[in-house]
Every structure is written in structure tokens, then in C-alpha cells.
Design an enzyme around this catalytic site. Structure first.
Site, PDB file in Angstrom:
ATOM      1  N   ASN A  61      17.840  40.338   5.498  1.00  0.00           N
ATOM      2  CA  ASN A  61      17.208  40.763   6.948  1.00  0.00           C
ATOM      3  C   ASN A  61      15.575  40.307   6.929  1.00  0.00           C
ATOM      4  OD1 ASN A  61      19.511  41.750   8.279  1.00  0.00           O
ATOM      5  ND2 ASN A  61      19.405  43.429   6.700  1.00  0.00           N
ATOM      6  N   CYS A  99      27.112  38.263   7.300  1.00  0.00           N
ATOM      7  CA  CYS A  99      26.533  37.905   8.497  1.00  0.00           C
ATOM      8  C   CYS A  99      27.428  36.890   9.217  1.00  0.00           C
ATOM      9  CB  CYS A  99      25.286  37.403   8.132  1.00  0.00           C
ATOM     10  SG  CYS A  99      24.197  36.751   9.561  1.00  0.00           S
ATOM     11  N   HIS A 137      29.364  48.886  10.955  1.00  0.00           N
ATOM     12  CA  HIS A 137      29.068  48.820  12.420  1.00  0.00           C
ATOM     13  C   HIS A 137      29.364  50.202  13.207  1.00  0.00           C
ATOM     14  CE1 HIS A 137      27.609  44.819  13.373  1.00  0.00           C
ATOM     15  NE2 HIS A 137      28.203  44.283  12.340  1.00  0.00           N
ATOM     16  N   GLU A 178      20.601  45.727  15.222  1.00  0.00           N
ATOM     17  CA  GLU A 178      20.765  45.343  13.914  1.00  0.00           C
ATOM     18  C   GLU A 178      19.885  46.092  12.692  1.00  0.00           C
ATOM     19  OE1 GLU A 178      21.360  41.545  12.451  1.00  0.00           O
ATOM     20  OE2 GLU A 178      22.151  40.730  14.659  1.00  0.00           O
ATOM     21  N   ARG A 179      20.629  46.740  11.799  1.00  0.00           N
ATOM     22  CA  ARG A 179      20.218  47.109  10.544  1.00  0.00           C
ATOM     23  C   ARG A 179      19.156  46.143  10.141  1.00  0.00           C
ATOM     24  NH1 ARG A 179      23.992  48.302   5.408  1.00  0.00           N
ATOM     25  NH2 ARG A 179      24.111  46.019   5.591  1.00  0.00           N
ATOM     26  N   CYS A 188      25.101  39.192  17.501  1.00  0.00           N
ATOM     27  CA  CYS A 188      25.684  39.493  16.265  1.00  0.00           C
ATOM     28  C   CYS A 188      27.011  39.086  15.948  1.00  0.00           C
ATOM     29  CB  CYS A 188      25.120  40.917  16.061  1.00  0.00           C
ATOM     30  SG  CYS A 188      25.926  41.554  14.261  1.00  0.00           S
ATOM     31  N   GLY A 189      27.457  38.274  15.013  1.00  0.00           N
ATOM     32  CA  GLY A 189      28.834  37.925  14.967  1.00  0.00           C
ATOM     33  C   GLY A 189      29.617  39.233  14.355  1.00  0.00           C
ATOM     34  N   THR A 190      29.094  39.694  13.230  1.00  0.00           N
ATOM     35  CA  THR A 190      29.825  40.926  12.725  1.00  0.00           C
ATOM     36  C   THR A 190      30.021  41.808  13.858  1.00  0.00           C
ATOM     37  OG1 THR A 190      27.978  41.627  11.560  1.00  0.00           O
ATOM     38  CG2 THR A 190      29.588  40.383  10.208  1.00  0.00           C
ATOM     39  N   GLY A 191      29.035  42.053  14.597  1.00  0.00           N
ATOM     40  CA  GLY A 191      29.052  43.166  15.647  1.00  0.00           C
ATOM     41  C   GLY A 191      29.961  42.573  16.701  1.00  0.00           C
TER      42      GLY A 191
END
Ligand SMILES: N[C@@H](CCC[C@H](N)C(=O)O)C(=O)O
Length: 277
Positions: free
Chosen positions: A62, A71, A162, A211-212, A220-223
Site C-alpha cells: 500500500n 488486491c 472488508h 482502503e486500509r 477497489c476490486g476486493t471491495g
């Protein structure tokens, strides 16, 4: 150092190769290179490393120097990069990450990589694995209090932690104020990404993520995966949805056998050389 700047819907990354496994201080490099005023600018670094168990390995650092396990937007950019630079020659490849192996598949248009569909694995709800401190056996539609205000949240692991909050409208002022407070709540010992989700209809959601380790990003893809899963799980949407971000859309499939697939664009922005001082 040679670098390539890549973007997934405005979630931007600096890709560096370290195929010789040189001892580099990734945290220092990330803080320097990701700086938008004194560096190249980016939400994070993607490092290409060799893998003993997959076609290639992706490390994601990050912009604040912390390392993330996975990610989603990065995985799409990474797959396009390693293919176009002749590092992996397969259109469907295995990529080792700190959260396990993901499988990106390139989608071509006129012989050029246009989109990438990534098999992201299963969502995880076990509190000890997310991790979130609770005596419940999952953290779905639970109440947390921030500055005297109550929020209903759902936490899950999609490679990275998340926490999803459903809202009636996306308000960036609220996101930049509340996001960092939730990210660092003591109940999340490794921190959490925070997704603010507006359900448009049963096939469409709009998302912004705090994002952390990177703050408010454009996508954000994982988001997107976490938000889609939380939306379907709580009967707000179908299992396959379009996720709308400020600069484009992702398509998320959560199959009946509990696998998540993330599809979206990945683009090269520019390449260059930078002196590291
Ligand atoms: N933008 C990413 C997620 C990057 C990692 C995150 N900041 C974390 O520390 O968990 C994505 O597209 O998934």
C-alpha cells in the site's frame, strides 16, 4: 529503476520487477514512489517476484508502506503486465499472493488484453480469519458505534478484510471521516477496508471504498467482491451484479458453489525510469 504505471478503474499501481529476489525495502519504496507530489503517484506498488508454487508471484504494498495480502484491481493489472512483458505466456495463469493462489484469465479484444476475469476463491466469514473480535460465529449485520452514531456492518475476508456498510447515498465527506475510524477500530486487529454501498437495484450497486493503508481510492476490486457478496447474502441483490465506481464498472459473480469471479478493465498508463535516492 524501470517501472510501469497501471490502473484498474483509477485504482493505480506502480509495477516493479524483482525476479532476482533482490533485497529491496518495499515499504520505503512504496512511500516514496506512491507520493503524488514527490513521486510517480499511486495507491500501491505491485511487485513481480518468482514463485515456486504458481506461474508468478504478486506482492502488493500500500502507499503507506504496509503490505496487503491481496488486491483485486492489482491482480488484473498484474496479469496484463506479466503477459504483455513476456514473463508469463499463458492467457490463464496462476498467481501466488500472500492470501493464496488466484487465477486471472485474460480477455482479448483485437489481440489486445482488454479485460481480465479473476477467480478470487471463496469469501470467508469466520471472525478469527477475517479477523474481527466477536463472540458471534460471523459478523453479519452487526452494530458498531462511532462517535455516538450507530452503523450496521458486515465483515468478511476476500483475500483482505472488508467491512461493508449500506448507505442511502454515497457521501465522500462521510467516507473520509468515518472510514479511517472504522479501519482502525480495535475489533479489527489487522485493520479493515471499509466499503460504502448503495444498492441501485437487484443487479447493480454503487461502491466507494476507504482502503486500509491507502485511503479513499477510485475503485477497489476486493471491495467490489465483498460488497457484492454482502448484498446478495442479505437479500438486497442477486448473486451476480455490476459494481459501479466513479470511473467505471466491475462485474462480480458469486457462484452457487461459493466462488467469486471479478471481471473488469486493466490499463497501462505509462512506463519510465526513476532514480532512487
Ligand atoms: N485496491 C485493492 C485492495 C488493496 C489492498 C488494501 N488496501 C488492503 O490493505 O487490504 C483491490 O482492488 O482489491
Amino acid at each position: 529503476m524501470k517501472f510501469t504505471k497501471m490502473t484498474g478503474l483509477g485504482n493505480d499501481f506502480i509495477v516493479l520487477e524483482n525476479l532476482e529476489n533482490k533485497e529491496l525495502e518495499y515499504d520505503v519504496l512504496a512511500r516514496k514512489l506512491c507520493d503524488r507530489h514527490f513521486g510517480i503517484g499511486g495507491d500501491g506498488l505491485l511487485i513481480v517476484e518468482p514463485s515456486g508454487i504458481a506461474d508468478i508471484k504478486m506482492r502488493i504494498i500500500n502507499s503507506d508502506g504496509s503490505e496487503a495480502e491481496m488486491c483485486g484491481n492489482g491482480a488484473r493489472c498484474f496479469a496484463k503486465y506479466v503477459y504483455e512483458n513476456g514473463i508469463v505466456s499463458k492467457g490463464k495463469m496462476s498467481v501466488e499472493t500472500l492470501s493464496g493462489i488466484v487465477m486471472p484469465e485474460l480477455i482479448f479484444e483485437d489481440d489486445v488484453v482488454d479485460k481480465v476475469r479473476v477467480h478470487m476463491g471463496n469469501p470467508i466469514f469466520r471472525p478469527d480469519l477475517i479477523p474481527v473480535k466477536t463472540d458471534k460465529n460471523q459478523f453479519v449485520e452487526e452494530t458498531i458505534k462511532i462517535d455516538g452514531k450507530t452503523y450496521i456492518v458486515t465483515s468478511l475476508l476476500v483475500g483482505v478484510p472488508h467491512t461493508v456498510i449500506f448507505v442511502n447515498s454515497i457521501d465522500e465527506n462521510i467516507i473520509v471521516n468515518v472510514g479511517p475510524l472504522i479501519e482502525k477500530l480495535q475489533i479489527f486487529p489487522r485493520g479493515t477496508n471499509v466499503d460504502f454501498v448503495k444498492v441501485e437495484d437487484e443487479n447493480n450497486i454503487t461502491v466507494r471504498t476507504w482502503e486500509r493503508g491507502a485511503g479513499l481510492t477510485l475503485a477497489c476490486g476486493t471491495g467490489a467482491c465483498a460488497s457484492a457478496v454482502a448484498s446478495a447474502l442479505t437479500n438486497r441483490t442477486m448473486r451476480n451484479v455490476y459494481v459501479h465506481f466513479k470511473k467505471g464498472d466491475l462485474y462480480i459473480e458469486w457462484t452457487s458453489d461459493n466462488n467469486i469471479y471479478l471481471t473488469g478493465k486493466a490499463e497501462k498508463v505509462f512506463t519510465g525510469d526513476i532514480d532512487i535516492v
